[in-house]
Design a protein around this motif. Structure first.
Motif, mmCIF file in Angstrom:
data_model
loop_
_atom_site.group_PDB
_atom_site.id
_atom_site.type_symbol
_atom_site.label_atom_id
_atom_site.label_comp_id
_atom_site.label_asym_id
_atom_site.label_seq_id
_atom_site.Cartn_x
_atom_site.Cartn_y
_atom_site.Cartn_z
ATOM 1 N N ARG A 267 0.829 -1.209 0.000
ATOM 2 C CA ARG A 267 0.000 0.000 0.000
ATOM 3 C C ARG A 267 0.860 1.255 0.000
ATOM 4 N N PHE A 268 1.869 1.274 0.839
ATOM 5 C CA PHE A 268 2.650 2.478 1.080
ATOM 6 C C PHE A 268 3.555 2.839 -0.094
ATOM 7 N N THR A 269 4.202 1.834 -0.708
ATOM 8 C CA THR A 269 5.190 2.121 -1.755
ATOM 9 C C THR A 269 4.604 2.137 -3.159
ATOM 10 N N CYS A 270 3.480 1.457 -3.368
ATOM 11 C CA CYS A 270 2.797 1.448 -4.669
ATOM 12 C C CYS A 270 3.702 0.975 -5.806
ATOM 13 N N PRO A 271 4.078 -0.316 -5.834
ATOM 14 C CA PRO A 271 4.908 -0.840 -6.931
ATOM 15 C C PRO A 271 4.267 -0.655 -8.301
ATOM 16 N N SER B 256 -5.612 5.594 -10.747
ATOM 17 C CA SER B 256 -4.401 5.653 -9.941
ATOM 18 C C SER B 256 -4.520 4.789 -8.693
ATOM 19 N N LEU B 257 -3.849 3.652 -8.708
ATOM 20 C CA LEU B 257 -3.808 2.783 -7.534
ATOM 21 C C LEU B 257 -3.036 3.460 -6.409
ATOM 22 N N ALA B 258 -1.995 4.208 -6.770
ATOM 23 C CA ALA B 258 -1.190 4.900 -5.760
ATOM 24 C C ALA B 258 -2.016 5.926 -5.010
ATOM 25 N N SER B 259 -2.825 6.684 -5.736
ATOM 26 C CA SER B 259 -3.669 7.680 -5.095
ATOM 27 C C SER B 259 -4.722 7.005 -4.216
ATOM 28 N N ALA B 260 -5.364 5.970 -4.742
ATOM 29 C CA ALA B 260 -6.384 5.267 -3.969
ATOM 30 C C ALA B 260 -5.812 4.702 -2.677
ATOM 31 N N ASN B 261 -4.593 4.189 -2.732
ATOM 32 C CA ASN B 261 -3.983 3.577 -1.560
ATOM 33 C C ASN B 261 -3.519 4.588 -0.524
ATOM 34 N N HIS B 262 -3.592 5.872 -0.856
ATOM 35 C CA HIS B 262 -3.242 6.933 0.097
ATOM 36 C C HIS B 262 -4.431 7.855 0.344
#
Length: 431
Positions: free
Chosen positions: A282-286, A315-321
């Motif tokens: 979740r935190f690093t978003c590979p 954006s998976l990175a945005s969703a995960n944050h």
């Protein structure tokens, strides 16, 4: 209107999260020019991203979103040898997607993957022993990459002396951002496809117990797997079968360096490892963005309607944050519960290799913390660079140091029948 920088630059990849804070608040659905210089719609809120990943009106095959007349005008020319790439499971919709996925699903179920644990532990321990003997390595190329490459290569029956080429080839291919990049990568694609054709040909004539042999048998037993589909499946497994794990291990290690208390706590409490890997995902978003989708009909998210025939990037990175879902999302909490991250996507295209990535991540971090005492960054934090890529988020290198092993250091006795990272596949890895 928010100015959206190019999402593929190394500068953006180093810290994409402030941009997503602004987008979620002010422009959660926004049209922009992507790294390939073509327009797309970017979705950033967790609720919208989660819904989009399951939305049947968002097609993976771009031609599904076009009328018959539009297809006639837009079908691109491509060299004949690249035709299998248009048949990849990643870009197919029902019913073809389900048919293709079912052919490889059994190899990646949690139970089958768990059978690989002992072998993954042997590979990771040997790589760590080599690192400890040297004292200084690039953790990305000397540990994070060879671990999943060895695993997926053994599953596919790729001989040990042929694996280094895959890392060179995939390094070149994941740099594809612009049309020019794609054109320049054609020789690499040609070499990779030629190799895969040869591998398939050998399995047809010699048989075997690996995954490629199983796919050949499925084709021959009438499962309607065409030659192009077979080639594209093996290509997809070779490339996608390791890159997410590489980024997870390298970026996750960097995150632990940045949070030494969390790193020490994880070393002291190995039982926390499954939860820690979920949080590092979740935190690093590979994988920063889900692969592109196309609207077959108008869709609406956060009050914004996207017309038919448009390209959509979630954006998976945005969703995960997203703080609406995750309390204090910018904090690394290795015991975070619940943790409904979207690092593996969602819906029918949920990452097939998620169980394998989880296993490799758990083993990798446990071995790094156990076998490499004094593991630390070997260069200034600010000197690290990130790969320019539209979909993935990963470092170019991660130089580290650890306490050097004495000359009499025992690297550990392998279980009977187990080979090192360059060895052959044990029976458990071939099931």
């Amino acid at each position: 209107m928010i100015d959206i920088p190019t999402l593929v630059t190394a500068e953006h990849k180093a810290n994409p999260f402030p941009l997503y804070v602004r987008l979620r608040a002010q422009a959660p659905v926004v049209r922009f020019i992507a790294g390939d210089k073509k327009p797309a719609w970017l979705i950033t809120r967790y609720a919208d991203v989660s819904a989009a990943l399951k939305e049947p009106r968002l097609a993976k095959n771009p031609f599904t979103a076009l009328t018959d007349e539009e297809r006639k005008r837009t079908v691109p020319w491509m060299p004949g040898f690249l035709r299998p790439l248009s048949q990849t499971m990643l870009d197919q919709d029902p019913p073809d997607h389900g048919r293709l996925r079912s052919l490889v699903h059994q190899a990646f179920t949690p139970r089958r993957v768990e059978d690989l644990r002992a072998r993954v532990e042997v590979i990771a321990a040997e790589l760590a022993a080599q690192a400890r003997a040297r004292g200084s390595i690039d953790l990305l190329e000397d540990f994070a990459a060879p671990l999943p490459i060895t695993v997926i290569s053994e599953m596919l029956g790729v001989p040990p002396d042929e694996r280094r080429r895959f890392r060179r080839w995939t390094n070149r291919l994941i740099r594809n951002v612009t049309t020019t990049d794609m054109i320049l990568s054609i020789p690499t694609l040609w070499m990779l496809l030629r190799y895969v054709r040869g591998l398939v040909k050998r399995r047809r004539s010699e048989g075997g117990e690996d995954l490629v042999a199983a796919l050949v048998r499925a084709e021959e037993s009438g499962s309607q797997l065409s030659d192009d589909e077979l080639l594209s499946m093996v290509m997809l497994l070779l490339i996608a079968g390791h890159e997410t794990t590489v980024n997870l291990i390298a970026s996750g290690t960097l995150a632990l360096f940045d949070h030494p208390e969390a790193m020490e706590g994880l070393a002291q409490e190995p039982a926390l490892m499954p939860s820690a890997v979920e949080e590092l995902l979740r935190f690093t978003c590979p994988v920063e963005l889900a692969t592109e989708r196309y609207t077959t009909a108008p869709v609406t998210y956060s009050g914004h309607t996207i017309p038919r025939g448009q390209r959509v990037l979630a954006s998976l990175a945005s969703a995960n944050h997203d703080p609406d879902i995750f309390a204090a999302p910018e904090q690394l909490k290795l015991d975070r519960e619940p943790n409904r991250h979207l690092a593996f996507g969602g819906g029918p295209h949920y990452c097939l290799g998620a169980p394998l990535t989880r296993l490799e991540g758990q083993v990798a971090f446990r071995v790094l913390l156990r076998d490499l005492p004094g593991l630390r960054l070997a260069v200034p934090r600010g000197s690290l660079r990130w790969k320019p890529n539209q979909i993935l988020r990963g470092l170019t290198a991660l130089p580290v140091r650890c306490n050097t092993a004495p000359k009499h250091f025992d690297t550990g006795r392998r279980p009977a029948g187990a080979a090192g990272p360059s060895g052959t596949t044990p029976a458990s890895a071939s099931r």
